[in-house]
Design a protein around this motif. Structure first.
Motif, short mmCIF file in Angstrom:
data_model
loop_
_atom_site.label_atom_id
_atom_site.label_comp_id
_atom_site.label_asym_id
_atom_site.label_seq_id
_atom_site.Cartn_x
_atom_site.Cartn_y
_atom_site.Cartn_z
N LEU A 145 -2.38 9.31 -8.91
CA LEU A 145 -3.72 8.78 -8.69
C LEU A 145 -4.73 9.85 -9.03
O LEU A 145 -4.61 10.99 -8.56
N THR A 146 -5.73 9.54 -9.82
CA THR A 146 -6.84 10.45 -10.04
C THR A 146 -7.91 10.14 -9.01
O THR A 146 -8.42 9.03 -8.95
N VAL A 147 -8.22 11.11 -8.18
CA VAL A 147 -9.23 10.92 -7.15
C VAL A 147 -10.60 11.02 -7.80
O VAL A 147 -10.96 12.06 -8.34
N PRO A 148 -11.40 9.95 -7.81
CA PRO A 148 -12.62 9.91 -8.60
C PRO A 148 -13.65 10.96 -8.23
O PRO A 148 -14.41 11.39 -9.08
N SER A 149 -13.69 11.39 -6.96
CA SER A 149 -14.77 12.26 -6.52
C SER A 149 -14.73 13.64 -7.14
O SER A 149 -15.75 14.30 -7.24
N ASN A 150 -13.56 14.11 -7.55
CA ASN A 150 -13.53 15.47 -8.10
C ASN A 150 -12.66 15.60 -9.34
O ASN A 150 -12.50 16.68 -9.87
N GLY A 151 -12.08 14.50 -9.80
CA GLY A 151 -11.31 14.52 -11.02
C GLY A 151 -9.93 15.09 -10.90
O GLY A 151 -9.19 15.16 -11.87
N ARG A 152 -9.54 15.54 -9.71
CA ARG A 152 -8.20 16.10 -9.54
C ARG A 152 -7.16 14.98 -9.57
O ARG A 152 -7.44 13.84 -9.23
N THR A 153 -5.97 15.34 -9.91
CA THR A 153 -4.86 14.39 -9.87
C THR A 153 -4.03 14.64 -8.63
O THR A 153 -3.62 15.77 -8.38
N ALA A 154 -3.85 13.61 -7.83
CA ALA A 154 -3.09 13.75 -6.58
C ALA A 154 -1.77 13.02 -6.68
O ALA A 154 -1.67 11.99 -7.33
N HIS A 155 -0.77 13.56 -6.04
CA HIS A 155 0.56 12.96 -6.00
C HIS A 155 0.56 11.82 -4.99
O HIS A 155 0.20 12.01 -3.83
N VAL A 156 0.94 10.63 -5.40
CA VAL A 156 0.89 9.47 -4.53
C VAL A 156 2.25 8.81 -4.46
O VAL A 156 2.69 8.17 -5.40
N PRO A 157 2.98 8.98 -3.35
CA PRO A 157 4.26 8.29 -3.24
C PRO A 157 4.07 6.84 -2.85
O PRO A 157 3.16 6.51 -2.10
N ASN A 158 4.92 5.97 -3.36
CA ASN A 158 4.99 4.64 -2.79
C ASN A 158 5.50 4.79 -1.36
O ASN A 158 6.37 5.62 -1.09
N PRO A 159 4.95 4.02 -0.41
CA PRO A 159 5.42 4.16 0.97
C PRO A 159 6.93 4.01 1.06
O PRO A 159 7.53 3.11 0.48
N ALA A 160 7.56 4.92 1.80
CA ALA A 160 9.02 4.89 1.93
C ALA A 160 9.47 3.72 2.79
O ALA A 160 10.60 3.26 2.67
N THR A 161 8.60 3.26 3.67
CA THR A 161 8.94 2.15 4.56
C THR A 161 7.78 1.17 4.62
O THR A 161 6.63 1.54 4.36
N PRO A 162 8.04 -0.07 5.00
CA PRO A 162 6.94 -1.02 5.20
C PRO A 162 5.93 -0.53 6.23
O PRO A 162 4.73 -0.77 6.10
N TYR A 163 6.41 0.15 7.26
CA TYR A 163 5.50 0.67 8.29
C TYR A 163 4.49 1.64 7.68
O TYR A 163 3.29 1.59 7.99
N GLN A 164 4.96 2.53 6.81
CA GLN A 164 4.03 3.47 6.18
C GLN A 164 3.00 2.74 5.34
O GLN A 164 1.83 3.15 5.28
N GLY A 165 3.41 1.67 4.69
CA GLY A 165 2.46 0.85 3.96
C GLY A 165 1.42 0.24 4.89
O GLY A 165 0.23 0.18 4.55
N ASP A 166 1.86 -0.20 6.07
CA ASP A 166 0.93 -0.75 7.05
C ASP A 166 -0.08 0.30 7.49
O ASP A 166 -1.28 0.01 7.63
N ILE A 167 0.40 1.53 7.72
CA ILE A 167 -0.50 2.59 8.17
C ILE A 167 -1.50 2.96 7.08
O ILE A 167 -2.68 3.19 7.35
N ALA A 168 -1.05 3.01 5.83
CA ALA A 168 -1.97 3.29 4.73
C ALA A 168 -3.06 2.24 4.66
O ALA A 168 -4.25 2.55 4.50
#
Length: 295
Positions: A6-29
């Motif tokens: 994911l490129t974070v628009p505010s500063n142009g940096r590229t951040a590492h974005v994992p797909n949530p490992a569990t459905p719960y983590q997806g819920d928290i995101a």
């Protein structure tokens, strides 16, 4: 683990974005991506430090003004924010000797207020991790506005599997974010990224084993924040299993009650204030700081 970038628009940096490992983590995101409570945003507007934790210390009643003061609500908000920043100061007091060349990690960094404070205090680099892309974008935007984007960065990633090298981090913390993960997995990752002799600090709410089981108030807090509060005993056991040796265990419960009682009188109430106050008062819930060294 599968991942995207994911490129974070505010500063142009590229951040590492994992797909949530569990459905719960997806819920928290999704939960934190959609969160925009005034109690977080209006307090941060006071001075640009946006926190996602609570406060400690005595209330300065003189700062609240007299009855009937038309600015009383804004003064109350400023006082709540002062107590929240005081909490972050106490956490950082326990990080030990941090130099400008060191790197710190904020696990569950929220909108980045504590990262900014750590950089301002130590002059070091601070890496934050969060499951929320919205929070990371906000935090990176604030760092850019302050001109510290080369030293302070938020990444969208799982705090249980960070992209940092083994032994890279001089100090790390969880500030009211450890209730979203398994503690053994969490402390295994902190132990991995911390250098030997590095310091880990957490401030967290935990249920009191002496009470017997989580009280109805603790259950209400879990439901409100979609989290799973651990017991104090679980923290100490999981640290011991992962080469983290406690140097300080401090009960902050008496120190946080004034914050909650003041917040309950404000226009920013969320409905969970009673559960915090009652559980702290009946002893079923505690607010603790634990500082531990990596050995």
């Amino acid at each position: 683990m599968l991942s995207t970038e994911l490129t974070v628009p505010s500063n142009g940096r590229t951040a590492h974005v994992p797909n949530p490992a569990t459905p719960y983590q997806g819920d928290i995101a999704r939960y934190w991506d959609g969160e925009a409570r005034p109690v977080n945003l209006r307090l941060g507007d006071v001075d640009g430090l946006y926190h996602h934790h609570y406060g400690i210390g005595d209330v300065d009643h003189a700062a609240l003004g007299a009855d009937g003061d038309p600015a009383s609500e804004q003064k109350l908000i400023a006082e709540l924010h002062r107590l929240e920043s005081a909490q972050a100061d106490v956490l950082m007091n326990h990080l030990g000797d941090i130099g400008q060349g060191d790197t710190l990690m904020d696990a569950g960094c929220g909108r980045g207020g504590s990262m900014v404070m750590a950089n301002q205090r130590f002059g070091c680099s601070v890496e934050g991790v969060t499951l929320s892309a919205k929070q990371a974008e906000f935090a990176n935007g604030r760092a850019a506005e302050l001109g510290i984007q080369d030293r302070v960065r938020a990444r969208v990633c799982n705090m249980l599997a960070t992209p940092f090298d083994t032994g890279q981090i001089a100090g790390s913390w969880n500030n009211e974010s450890s209730m979203y993960v398994d503690l053994h997995d969490l402390f295994a990752e902190h132990s991995r990224v911390l250098k030997v002799g590095g310091r880990y600090v957490t401030i967290t709410g935990c249920w009191n084993p002496r009470y017997g089981q989580p009280s109805k108030w603790v259950s209400q807090i879990n439901a409100h924040f979609e989290c799973n509060i651990h017991s104090r005993r679980e923290y100490l056991r999981a640290m011991a299993d992962n080469r983290l040796v406690p140097q300080a265990v401090i009960d902050l419960t008496p120190d946080t009650l004034p914050y909650w009682k003041l917040r309950a009188t404000s226009s920013l109430v969320t409905g969970i204030e009673e559960a915090f106050i009652k559980s702290y008062e009946d002893g079923s819930f505690q607010y603790v700081l634990i500082a531990a060294d990596r050995v």
